[in-house]
Scaffold this active site. Sequence first.
Site, PDB file in Angstrom:
ATOM      1  CG  ASP A   1      38.375   4.257  26.511  1.00  0.00           C
ATOM      2  OD1 ASP A   1      38.498   4.419  25.283  1.00  0.00           O
ATOM      3  OD2 ASP A   1      39.303   4.438  27.313  1.00  0.00           O
TER       4      ASP A   1
ATOM      5  CB  ALA B   1      44.045   2.599  26.304  1.00  0.00           C
TER       6      ALA B   1
ATOM      7  CB  ALA C   1      51.596  12.845  25.992  1.00  0.00           C
TER       8      ALA C   1
ATOM      9  CG  MET D   1      44.216   9.417  26.561  1.00  0.00           C
ATOM     10  SD  MET D   1      45.421   9.112  25.254  1.00  0.00           S
ATOM     11  CE  MET D   1      46.955   9.471  26.107  1.00  0.00           C
TER      12      MET D   1
ATOM     13  CE  LYS E   1      44.742   7.113  20.535  1.00  0.00           C
ATOM     14  NZ  LYS E   1      44.397   7.562  21.900  1.00  0.00           N
TER      15      LYS E   1
ATOM     16  CG  HIS F   1      45.899  13.014  21.533  1.00  0.00           C
ATOM     17  ND1 HIS F   1      45.486  12.190  22.549  1.00  0.00           N
ATOM     18  CD2 HIS F   1      47.000  13.648  22.019  1.00  0.00           C
ATOM     19  CE1 HIS F   1      46.283  12.333  23.604  1.00  0.00           C
ATOM     20  NE2 HIS F   1      47.217  13.212  23.286  1.00  0.00           N
TER      21      HIS F   1
ATOM     22  NE  ARG G   1      35.723   7.990  23.208  1.00  0.00           N
ATOM     23  CZ  ARG G   1      36.611   7.067  23.527  1.00  0.00           C
ATOM     24  NH1 ARG G   1      37.878   7.390  23.725  1.00  0.00           N
ATOM     25  NH2 ARG G   1      36.235   5.816  23.660  1.00  0.00           N
TER      26      ARG G   1
ATOM     27  CG  ASP H   1      40.661   6.077  30.755  1.00  0.00           C
ATOM     28  OD1 ASP H   1      40.065   5.639  29.746  1.00  0.00           O
ATOM     29  OD2 ASP H   1      41.860   6.399  30.725  1.00  0.00           O
TER      30      ASP H   1
END
Length: 279
Positions: A21, A23, A54, A58, A62, A65, A170, A196
């Site tokens: 990944d 970030a 928020a 994750m 986006k 999200h 994902r 993460d």
Amino acid sequence: MHQANRASDKSWPHIEAVIFDWAGTLVDFGSLAPTQIFVDAFATFGLHITLAQARGPMGLSKRDHIRTLLADPAIQAQWIQAFGRTSADADIDAIYQRFMPMQIEKVAAYSQPIPGAVQILQTLREQGIKIGSCSGYPRQVLDVLLPHAAADGIAPDCVVAGDELPAGGRPGPYMALANVLALGAGDVRRCIKVDDTTPGIEEGRNAGMWSVGLTLSGNEVGYSPAELAAAAPAEVQARVARAAQRLTQAGAHYVIDSVADLPAVIQQIQQRLARGEAP
């Protein structure tokens, strides 16, 4: 036979590729760039969301999200109060269009490599292991991030963005498998996904790979470097434990603090492959 000799023996099962990944994994300790922008983008519509809210979805693309955040009952209640109706797909598009330029503007400021990331990529290349990557970031954002990261030594062999596969992102396996195809890896069971977030771990599992979760550097713990330095040890330990539990429940085979700890995990996976084990 010593481990080093086995690793160089192509008849012995070996790791072919590691797919990272971005970030919270390779760059942007704490996964700060996307988190704050979601808060800021929703605020322009008069909606208050917390950093914790928020962070919840994750790892998703986006747009997904934003869709997930709007489906949260507390956030949806704010939307109804502000606009007198429930949100629709057009509203997801509107928030996404507001989010994108804000994210593009800020992402370069969060491109610093996570400690140990440059070294682990160098080690993988020295061992002949291919390096892939994927992200919930759309391609427009990655196109801004990648040159800055490359200048600091983070340059995977393959990069797949969260908005460029028709099958979706994902927790589906599609971005991880797109890396397998691009890298020419011959066996997903000899590939490792490092992430993460829980959707990123599920992505690796759904792709048939070993999945390694990161706690301290990533979204699930959520400290900036400065916040981590100032935090009480007991608080850090509690956050890491919660993150480890979530990542394990998502299916992580291993959970570590950051990519700096990855070499020991790779060695363990190599040994398991040698015993005939699979993810």
